[in-house]
Scaffold this active site. Structure first.
Site: not given
Ligand code: PGA
Length: 257
Positions: A11, A13, A99, A101, A169, A175, A215
């Site tokens: 992803n 983003k 997601h 976000e 998640e 992140g 992560s």
């Molecule tokens: P990350 O994000 O691997 O940077 O923690 C995962 C995601 O938001 O899908």
């Protein structure tokens, strides 16, 4: 029971200009070599601006492309939005929906995710439905309840193993470099697997892929991917560079120890 073929999805983003095509080319070239042959599907979800260009680059390869969100309708007066049909037209075969976000930045609720999932299916694409608890919810011991509620609220009963993937998640792990323990992930994924039986048909409940995201990186991928009921990863930051994404995919190369 048939083996579930895992999925490693990246992803991107809101990252990636045209020059990021070089990362996709590097992934493509590595995946086409005989010695790098993962037993997993590989999906890249770049920003929507890159889907059409990248789709030309990965034509005739095993790599697929996905969108990161879509509108529920086919077309209409929705400035700035993209429909699942448009993503399909550009070359996507999957769409991430719900997601955290999107839930945070755009106030999306389970009901919205449910409608978007139906839209993804309507367009003939695969939905990757994201669910997961906040840090406060985890601390309050509400993880299983929250994830269960999101699963029931977001997943249509018509979802099938071929068109739907669930991504667990934990929001606090995205992140941050933090990940839940192996036991915690196993507990949540086990619960999701069990709950699926009450929502979708039994074959889909048994076979639907459950990704872990938050992560995931080169150093923890092999351990995380070995957890029961973890059938792949949704990778954010570490999917932006070919080298680290390939390192995660390599968790599914069987002669690797
Ligand atoms: P990350 O994000 O691997 O940077 O923690 C995962 C995601 O938001 O899908």
């Amino acid at each position: 029971m048939t083996q579930i073929r895992p999925l490693v999805a990246g992803n991107w983003k809101m990252n990636g200009l045209k020059c990021a095509a070089s990362e996709v080319l590097a992934i493509r070239d590595r995946l086409s070599t005989a010695e790098f042959n993962p037993e997993a599907d590989v999906l890249i979800c770049p920003p929507v601006t890159l889907i059409a260009t990248l789709s030309d680059l990965i034509a005739d390869t095993s790599i697929s492309l996905g969108g990161q969100d879509c509108h529920g309708e086919i077309s209409g007066a929705h400035t700035g939005d993209i429909s699942a049909e448009m993503l399909a037209d550009a070359g996507a075969s999957a769409v991430i929906v719900g997601h955290s976000e999107r839930r945070t930045d755009h106030g999306e609720r389970d009901k919205d995710i449910y409608l978007k999932t139906l839209a993804v299916h309507r367009a003939g694409l695969m939905a990757i439905i994201c669910i997961g608890e906040t840090e406060a919810e985890r601390r309050a011991g509400q993880t299983l309840d929250v994830v269960k509620r999101q699963l029931h609220g977001s997943l249509p009963t018509s979802a099938l193993v071929i068109n739907t993937v669930i991504a667990y998640e934990p929001i606090w792990a995205i992140g941050t470099g933090l990940t839940p323990t192996v036991d915690d992930i196993a507990e949540v994924h086990g619960m999701i697997r069990q709950e699926l039986a009450a929502i979708v048909d039994s074959a889909s409940a048994e076979q639907m892929r459950l990704l872990y995201g938050g992560s995931v990186k080169l150093s923890n991928a092999a351990e995380l991917m070995a957890i029961e009921n973890v059938n792949g990863a949704l990778v954010g930051g570490a999917s932006l560079q070919a080298e680290s994404f390939l390192g995660i995919i390599a968790a599914y190369i069987s002669d690797q120890t």
